[in-house]
Design a protein around this motif. Sequence first.
Motif, mmCIF file in Angstrom:
data_model
loop_
_atom_site.group_PDB
_atom_site.id
_atom_site.type_symbol
_atom_site.label_atom_id
_atom_site.label_comp_id
_atom_site.label_asym_id
_atom_site.label_seq_id
_atom_site.Cartn_x
_atom_site.Cartn_y
_atom_site.Cartn_z
ATOM 1 N N LYS A 1 -3.580 2.346 -5.769
ATOM 2 C CA LYS A 1 -2.635 2.205 -4.666
ATOM 3 C C LYS A 1 -2.871 0.880 -3.940
ATOM 4 O O LYS A 1 -3.995 0.556 -3.559
ATOM 5 C CB LYS A 1 -2.790 3.362 -3.671
ATOM 6 N N GLY A 2 -1.788 0.107 -3.768
ATOM 7 C CA GLY A 2 -1.885 -1.174 -3.085
ATOM 8 C C GLY A 2 -2.239 -2.330 -3.997
ATOM 9 O O GLY A 2 -2.313 -3.475 -3.531
ATOM 10 N N ASP B 1 0.811 -1.218 0.000
ATOM 11 C CA ASP B 1 0.000 0.000 0.000
ATOM 12 C C ASP B 1 0.843 1.267 0.000
ATOM 13 O O ASP B 1 0.321 2.367 -0.217
ATOM 14 C CB ASP B 1 -0.923 0.023 1.228
#
Length: 447
Positions: free
Chosen positions: A46-47, A37
């Motif tokens: 994101k992640g 993340d």
Amino acid sequence: MKSNLISKENNIATFTMDFTAEEFEQAIIRAYQQNKDKFNIDGFRKGKAPRSIIERYYGEGVFFEDAINELFQTHYSEALKELALEVVDMPKADFSEIGKGKPVTMTFEVPLYPVVEVKDYLGIEIDERIADVSDDDVDVQLEMLQKRNSRLVVADRPAEDGDTVILDYAGFVGDEQFEGGTAENQELVLGSGRFIPGFEEQLVGAKAGDKVDVKVTFPEEYHAENLAGKEAVFHCTVHEIKFEELPELDDEFVKDVSEFDTMEELRKDTYDRIKESRELMVQNEAKDALVEKITEANPIEVPQAMARDEADHMVKELEQQMMYQGMSVDMYMQFLGKDIEGLKAEMLPEAEKRVASRILLRSIAQQEGWEVTDEDVEKEIHRMAELYQMEDEQVKSIFAGDNLDYFKKDIIITKTINKLYENAKINKVESVVKTNVGEDKEEKEEE
């Protein structure tokens, strides 16, 4: 993971923790899951970026450090236990070449709990005070018991020192009543020193129903700055005066407050308990002197990490003492004009002395082959259960698992001291005199 002891000498151990390529790969996967993340990769939320993409952007070893740290934190204590190593400070670490698909070897050099050669510890000559008990000592204990069973009785006379006065009061500085200076039906024992100096004395001679103006000057160091050093008057209304009525010290009193029927039986039991307590006290004094002689005769270099840990422990002991007295360590530090770190620095010499004593005692036990038996453990558990009014099984549960090792280390210290005491040359000395207050005072040698 496999652990392997390479060497163990001069209180230093060198050992390895060996991880297969698969174990290292699994640690990298866990590091990726925990840290993905943190990465922003174009084209991926994101992640959500795959591990291979992150490694392409940031390098193949982007997760190596976290994987190594996780393997260390998870398996280091396990390796110490497996190799029976008692370390006293953080290790120096080295690593094999780290790469994807390769096994990892971590090599550690750790300082161990010192084992030293101890000399001149058997047959030491020490003085031990004679634990005498006088009739006065017994009287003091019985008077304390009498006082604990007293009752307050309303007095139809003016207040005397030692009486309990029930009163209302309101405090003023000039014409202004100040906050915290007002109370109703307050109980105050005259002569107890609970109130501002001069307050209690001015109530001596007052009768129930009297209104008394008590004039005082607050101390310059008073905790409330707005009152420090100022003159004040407390308008007091005395409601009631009580005095302490003591029961008669006779057989009837004995039956009411004890398991005995006669004063003679209670006096004998009181004598025996005082005698037992004093014998234990003087024995402990002698044992302390014995350990001190051994420590002085065997100077050793104490690992500073152990001394710092002991100083931390001493500060925690102080915190508990302050708590029982209704004071915080911060308040105590302000009073002394010091900070915690300064206090620890002052405690360091005593901490080193304590650590040195333990190192020497454990080393003596090893030299003599003295070990902690199951019987020793059971006996200590039973002693602690009686001391803290618990069941034996409750104490056992507290010292289960890893705590048992720490428990045994304490027991071997006590066992060693007791054996050294048994082997000591003890000189009984007349060093106590009886007083009318039941206290022991050391006699001064005539010059």
